[in-house]
Scaffold this motif. Structure first.
Motif, PDB file in Angstrom:
ATOM      1  N   CYS A 270       0.839  -1.207   0.000  1.00 62.82           N
ATOM      2  CA  CYS A 270       0.000   0.000   0.000  1.00 62.82           C
ATOM      3  C   CYS A 270       0.869   1.250   0.000  1.00 62.82           C
ATOM      4  O   CYS A 270       1.834   1.358   0.741  1.00 62.82           O
ATOM      5  CB  CYS A 270      -0.907   0.001   1.217  1.00 62.82           C
ATOM      6  N   VAL A 271       0.478   2.197  -0.881  1.00 64.36           N
ATOM      7  CA  VAL A 271       1.254   3.430  -0.966  1.00 64.36           C
ATOM      8  C   VAL A 271       0.499   4.610  -0.366  1.00 64.36           C
ATOM      9  O   VAL A 271       0.825   5.766  -0.635  1.00 64.36           O
ATOM     10  CB  VAL A 271       1.633   3.739  -2.430  1.00 64.36           C
ATOM     11  N   ALA A 272      -0.519   4.302   0.397  1.00 64.37           N
ATOM     12  CA  ALA A 272      -1.292   5.331   1.096  1.00 64.37           C
ATOM     13  C   ALA A 272      -1.772   6.424   0.160  1.00 64.37           C
ATOM     14  O   ALA A 272      -1.633   7.610   0.430  1.00 64.37           O
ATOM     15  CB  ALA A 272      -0.487   5.916   2.254  1.00 64.37           C
TER      16      ALA A 272
ATOM     17  N   ASP B 165      -4.862   6.872  -0.776  1.00 67.06           N
ATOM     18  CA  ASP B 165      -6.188   7.338  -0.375  1.00 67.06           C
ATOM     19  C   ASP B 165      -7.287   7.080  -1.403  1.00 67.06           C
ATOM     20  O   ASP B 165      -8.400   7.556  -1.237  1.00 67.06           O
ATOM     21  CB  ASP B 165      -6.165   8.840  -0.040  1.00 67.06           C
ATOM     22  N   LEU B 166      -6.951   6.355  -2.476  1.00 65.20           N
ATOM     23  CA  LEU B 166      -7.989   6.102  -3.481  1.00 65.20           C
ATOM     24  C   LEU B 166      -9.112   5.266  -2.898  1.00 65.20           C
ATOM     25  O   LEU B 166     -10.288   5.490  -3.162  1.00 65.20           O
ATOM     26  CB  LEU B 166      -7.384   5.386  -4.691  1.00 65.20           C
ATOM     27  N   CYS B 167      -8.743   4.271  -2.080  1.00 62.92           N
ATOM     28  CA  CYS B 167      -9.772   3.408  -1.509  1.00 62.92           C
ATOM     29  C   CYS B 167     -10.645   4.197  -0.548  1.00 62.92           C
ATOM     30  O   CYS B 167     -11.847   3.969  -0.465  1.00 62.92           O
ATOM     31  CB  CYS B 167      -9.139   2.205  -0.826  1.00 62.92           C
TER      32      CYS B 167
ATOM     33  N   VAL C 279      -6.633   5.849   6.161  1.00 63.78           N
ATOM     34  CA  VAL C 279      -5.273   5.459   5.791  1.00 63.78           C
ATOM     35  C   VAL C 279      -4.319   6.601   6.093  1.00 63.78           C
ATOM     36  O   VAL C 279      -4.619   7.765   5.802  1.00 63.78           O
ATOM     37  CB  VAL C 279      -5.174   5.102   4.290  1.00 63.78           C
TER      38      VAL C 279
ATOM     39  N   CYS D 275      -7.813  -0.088  -5.913  1.00 62.44           N
ATOM     40  CA  CYS D 275      -6.425   0.039  -5.472  1.00 62.44           C
ATOM     41  C   CYS D 275      -5.439  -0.106  -6.631  1.00 62.44           C
ATOM     42  O   CYS D 275      -5.460  -1.102  -7.341  1.00 62.44           O
ATOM     43  CB  CYS D 275      -6.123  -1.011  -4.416  1.00 62.44           C
ATOM     44  N   PRO D 276      -4.600   0.878  -6.860  1.00 59.91           N
ATOM     45  CA  PRO D 276      -3.696   0.836  -8.008  1.00 59.91           C
ATOM     46  C   PRO D 276      -2.569  -0.179  -7.835  1.00 59.91           C
ATOM     47  O   PRO D 276      -1.999  -0.636  -8.830  1.00 59.91           O
ATOM     48  CB  PRO D 276      -3.157   2.272  -8.076  1.00 59.91           C
ATOM     49  N   VAL D 277      -2.223  -0.511  -6.608  1.00 61.01           N
ATOM     50  CA  VAL D 277      -1.108  -1.443  -6.417  1.00 61.01           C
ATOM     51  C   VAL D 277      -1.582  -2.796  -5.912  1.00 61.01           C
ATOM     52  O   VAL D 277      -0.789  -3.634  -5.512  1.00 61.01           O
ATOM     53  CB  VAL D 277      -0.068  -0.858  -5.428  1.00 61.01           C
TER      54      VAL D 277
ATOM     55  N   LEU E  40      -4.975  -4.751  -1.492  1.00 54.68           N
ATOM     56  CA  LEU E  40      -6.029  -5.263  -0.613  1.00 54.68           C
ATOM     57  C   LEU E  40      -6.540  -6.610  -1.093  1.00 54.68           C
ATOM     58  O   LEU E  40      -6.510  -6.916  -2.290  1.00 54.68           O
ATOM     59  CB  LEU E  40      -7.196  -4.268  -0.560  1.00 54.68           C
TER      60      LEU E  40
HETATM   61  S1  SF4 Z   1      -6.004   2.315  -2.720  1.00 50.97           S
HETATM   62 FE1  SF4 Z   1      -4.534   0.699  -2.264  1.00 50.97          FE
HETATM   63  S2  SF4 Z   1      -2.577   1.773  -2.204  1.00 50.97           S
HETATM   64 FE2  SF4 Z   1      -4.136   3.349  -2.093  1.00 50.97          FE
HETATM   65  S3  SF4 Z   1      -4.416   3.664   0.091  1.00 50.97           S
HETATM   66 FE3  SF4 Z   1      -5.913   2.159  -0.512  1.00 50.97          FE
HETATM   67  S4  SF4 Z   1      -4.919   0.215  -0.147  1.00 50.97           S
HETATM   68 FE4  SF4 Z   1      -3.308   1.748  -0.116  1.00 50.97          FE
END
Ligand code: SF4
Ligand code: SF4
Lengths: 375, 331, 149
Positions: free
Chosen positions: C63-65, C67-69, C80, C113-115, C118
């Motif tokens: 997770c790169v924090a 905030d998309l989620c 987050v 989530c882009p990476v 989750l």
């Molecule tokens: S969308 Fe994915 S990468 Fe971005 S904050 Fe949420 S869990 Fe982390």
């Protein structure tokens, strides 16, 4: 024997009492309250009091982004979650001009029809419980679980599927699912025969349903009752044919109708609908095209301003979503026309003069889902 | 062997009480298990092996619950009703012949006595419904009264048919007359009346209705009337009604066995004894359970129609037929 | 005159048929799952509550924090926080809290989530005596505590 009391010309003052049916009564399947004015065991007047679990889904739709409303769609009528999601994604696709791949459409129809079967099975069992027979419920659940297991493996949830996305599906169907569905279809046809012999032909059931709870086509039109209600009154109105959507025009199926308009007619319509759903499922399985299951959809959706309507045939009747877009990320208005509300409103008029037990059979034959009434 | 009278009285009292208690408790278990198997579930499994201690746990639970007498009820009648339903049911057992020697009280009008007490339970149900001061309970009580009155008639007509065939009111003698192979049982006594199997079915149906069992369970009607006359009863008050229901079923099935199925007689003429009686009785009880878990409830007026339009004419017809045949062929 | 008799007889036959069917079912095996003694394994796609995935090589979350989620969640139940550790190109997550009492298990966060950080948990029989346990589920801590890769 007097089956229906003529309340139109009464002689003198009647001694009546008010019977409070609900909000926690075993026959109302949830928090619905009906205030019955009774003359002995005959109902002279019924007043429906709903709203106990009103959650304002429509307002929720107006304060979140287009796709954030998706989980709500399976929580309005939790028994036809697939169809409801279908209506919402379709109306947004219509608004945003998204072309849905054919494979996705086929899967949508397939899963919607499976959902219809589970919904009718649950109704069947619950209806029999209303009539006092407890065992058929468990038999119905036995088969319903099979479908739910399949759908769970496919979508990840058993009730609130939330499987469709704007432009397609959230994930492709698996081969396991397709073979499992084929197996289910094979298994379920003989089961329907058993159900018929156990319940439909049963003299007690026939006596309790036949010629009781008349809801003629005229009354259905008056209140906007749709689905098995109006088909049970002899009108072949089915949104899947009347306003064809998705790939239904390519599929062969009949619209079962019964002319009588009584409890039995609605019962038979639903039983026949399960068979038709099986037919549709078989055809979609045979015709399932290859290809993508998702279209290219912009990440942030801003449908052009306008007023869009889309209706589907849910297990209980016409479900219609109307959205008004003002070209923003958030809908301006989301309006849900739910079939149960209209179907229920028939009850007040139809139950007048009936015996309590028959009125409850009538209520069961309407097939109520309380969250769908209250939204 | 002569047992001194006070001692005999005491033992039979204890034996009857024990028999009723054990049956009421374990028939609940049997019913729950059978219902589960009909529905392809497992039923009670947790308390004891195969859930065998479940009735005990239920009893403890019911007894430890507070008995609530809702305000505004007729307290006396409300508390009296459970007692009133239990007593007549238990009284019937005092005269039931379990086998030739095993009769708590062998009196010569035992048939009359069983039916006299058997028709009392409707009063208890009515009192329960009336004194509860609950609309559902009153509706249910009204239903039960008209139902029991309606079904008493064909039942007694059928019993009169049997009475004419056996020419005695003593249950022990009625059974004694059916000795020797199942073709001597009243149910197959086609010489006296070719419609005897039909009378048996009528008796069985009336018995279901009299004991308020599904598909005629107007007293409870849980999907329409919440719990019918039992709506306001809590704890052991409800428990006693529950036990009385099973006591009544046992009494009813025992009567069916005695009147129609040859009581303690063996179907093949071998080893007559109490086991045959119990076997037949429990088979009938199983059928009662089986019927309950197969059919939905009848409508209230459908049930009256069945009695007045079908069962009463039919039982009258068999009665006339039997008396005619007896007159012509004599015995 | 004949019709009522036919009805009685056909009605009686229908009752016997029904009893035959239930008797047939009586001898067939039990289909229910005896829950506390037997449990089911959930299918691969089962949507339980969300978890942070463990990166097999580092044992940490990806997770790169971003905030998309948080923004995607319709129920507003994710919190987050992240920080840029010295020597790393992207932010990494320091706090990931899920309010499970509000989560509608919709999966919007997982999909957005882009990476691909989750995943869904397969636990379906969660229970607790305190609401707090689900009000704030610290997913970072869970990740650190979890043994399996
Ligand atoms: S969308 Fe994915 S990468 Fe971005 S904050 Fe949420 S869990 Fe982390
Ligand atoms: S599953 Fe849905 S409701 Fe739950 S945290 Fe993710 S986005 Fe929010």
């Amino acid at each position: 024997m007097l089956k229906v009391l003529d309340t139109s010309h009464s002689t003198g003052p009647q001694e009546t009492f008010v019977l409070n049916l609900g909000p926690q009564h075993p026959a109302t399947h949830g928090v619905l309250r009906v205030k019955l004015t009774m003359d002995g065991e005959f109902i002279t007047n019924a007043e429906i009091v709903c709203g106990y679990i009103h959650r304002e889904h429509e307002k929720m739709g107006e304060n979140r982004k287009w796709d954030q409303f998706l989980p709500n769609t399976s929580r309005i009528d939790y028994l036809s979650a697939m169809m409801y999601t279908h209506a919402y994604v379709a109306v947004v696709e219509k608004a945003a001009g998204i072309q849905v791949p054919r494979r996705a459409e086929y899967v949508r129809v397939l899963t919607s029809e499976m959902n219809r079967i589970t919904s009718h099975l649950l109704w069947w069992g619950a209806f029999l419980i209303d009539l006092g027979g407890l065992t058929p419920m468990l038999y119905a659940f036995d088969d319903r679980e099979m479908v739910l297991d399949l759908l769970e493996a496919l979508t990840g949830a058993r009730l609130t599927f939330c499987y469709y996305r704007f432009g397609g599906l959230c994930d492709d169907v698996t081969d396991d699912f397709l073979t499992g569905t084929r197996k289910f279809v094979k298994h379920f046809r003989p089961r329907l025969k058993i159900f018929r012999r156990l319940v439909t032909d049963n003299i007690i059931v026939r006596k309790r349903l036949e010629d009781l709870g008349h809801v003629p086509a005229e009354m259905c039109r008056k209140y906007g009752a749709t689905g098995p209600m109006i088909r049970g009154a002899g009108v072949a109105y089915d949104v899947r044919r009347a306003e064809p959507y998705s790939v239904y025009p390519e599929l062969e199926f009949d619209i079962p109708t019964q002319p009588a308009g009584d409890n039995m007619a609605r019962y038979l319509v639903r039983m026949a609908e399960m068979e038709q759903s099986l037919r549709i499922i078989e055809q979609t399985l045979d015709k399932m095209p290859d290809g993508p299951f998702m279209a290219k959809v912009p990440r942030i959706l801003r449908p052009p301003a306008g007023d869009y309507v889309f209706a589907v045939e849910s297990a209980r009747g016409r479900f219609e979503v109307r959205v008004v877009s003002s070209g923003k990320e958030i809908p301006h208005r989301v309006r849900l026309r739910s079939p149960c509300f209209c179907n229920l409103s028939v009850f007040e008029e139809a139950c007048r003069g009936m015996l309590l037990a028959d009125a409850l059979a009538l209520m069961g034959s309407i097939d109520l889902v309380i969250p769908d009434i209250d939204r | 062997m002569i047992i001194p009278e006070p001692f005999r009285l005491l033992t039979s009292l204890l034996a009857v009480a024990g028999f009723i208690g054990a049956n009421a408790a374990y028939l609940v278990w049997v019913e729950r298990k059978a219902a589960a198997w009909f529905q392809r579930r497992a039923g009670p499994t947790e308390v004891g092996w195969g859930g065998l201690l479940q009735p005990l746990a239920d009893a403890i639970k019911l007894m430890s619950k507070q008995i609530i007498v809702p305000p505004g009820t007729d307290r006396l009648l409300f508390c009296l009703a459970p007692v009133l339903i239990m007593v007549p049911a238990a009284m019937c057992f005092a005269v039931l012949p379990f086998s030739a020697a095993l009769v708590p009280r062998d009196i010569n009008v035992s048939l009359l006595m069983v039916f006299a007490f058997g028709s009392l339970n409707v009063i208890a149900v009515m009192l329960a419904g009336w004194s509860s001061r609950n609309k559902y309970a009153i509706i249910s009580a009204a239903r039960v009264v008209s139902q029991n009155v309606a079904y008493e008639i064909p039942m007694l007509l059928v019993v009169i048919t049997v009475l004419m065939v056996s020419r005695t009111m003593n249950l022990t003698e009625i059974v004694a007359k059916q000795a020797g192979g199942f073709w001597h049982w009243n149910v197959f006594n086609l010489a006296a009346n070719p419609l005897m199997p039909v009378t048996f079915v009528i008796f069985f149906i009336c018995m279901l209705a009299e004991t308020n069992r599904a598909p005629f369970d107007m007293a409870e009607a849980e999907s329409e009337l919440v719990a019918g006359v039992f709506t306001e009863y809590a704890g052991m008050g409800f428990g006693v009604f529950f036990m009385a229901e099973y006591a009544n079923i046992v009494a009813g099935c025992a009567m069916a066995t005695i009147l129609f199925l040859g009581g303690w007689h063996s179907p093949i003429g071998l080893w007559p004894g109490v086991w045959w009686f119990l076997l037949k009785m429990y088979f009938l009880i199983f059928t009662v359970i089986w019927v309950r878990w197969t059919f939905p409830r009848t409508q209230f007026y459908g049930l009256l129609n069945l009695s007045w339009k079908i069962l009463i004419p039919l039982s009258l017809f068999t009665l006339v037929l039997t008396s005619g045949l007896l007159k012509i062929f004599g015995r | 005159m004949k019709a009522p008799f036919n009805e009685v007889i056909s009605g009686f036959v229908s009752l016997l048929t029904g009893m035959g069917i239930t008797l047939g079912q009586l001898f067939r095996p039990i289909v229910t799952v005896q829950y506390p003694h037997q449990t089911l394994t959930m299918p691969k796609r089962f949507r339980g509550h969300i978890l942070l995935k463990k990166e097999p090589t580092t044992g940490k979350s990806t997770c790169v924090a971003c905030d998309l989620c948080v923004k995607a969640c319709p129920s507003d139940c994710i919190l987050v926080e992240g920080e840029k550790k010295p020597g790393e190109k992207r932010k990494s997550v320091t706090l990931f809290e899920l309010d499970y009492t509000k989560c509608s298990l919709c999966g919007a966060c997982v999909e957005v989530c882009p990476v691909d950080a989750l995943e869904y948990s397969r636990a379906y029989n969660l229970a607790s005596t305190s609401k707090q346990e689900y009000k704030v589920m610290d997913l970072v801590k869970r990740l650190e505590d979890s043994k399996h890769p």
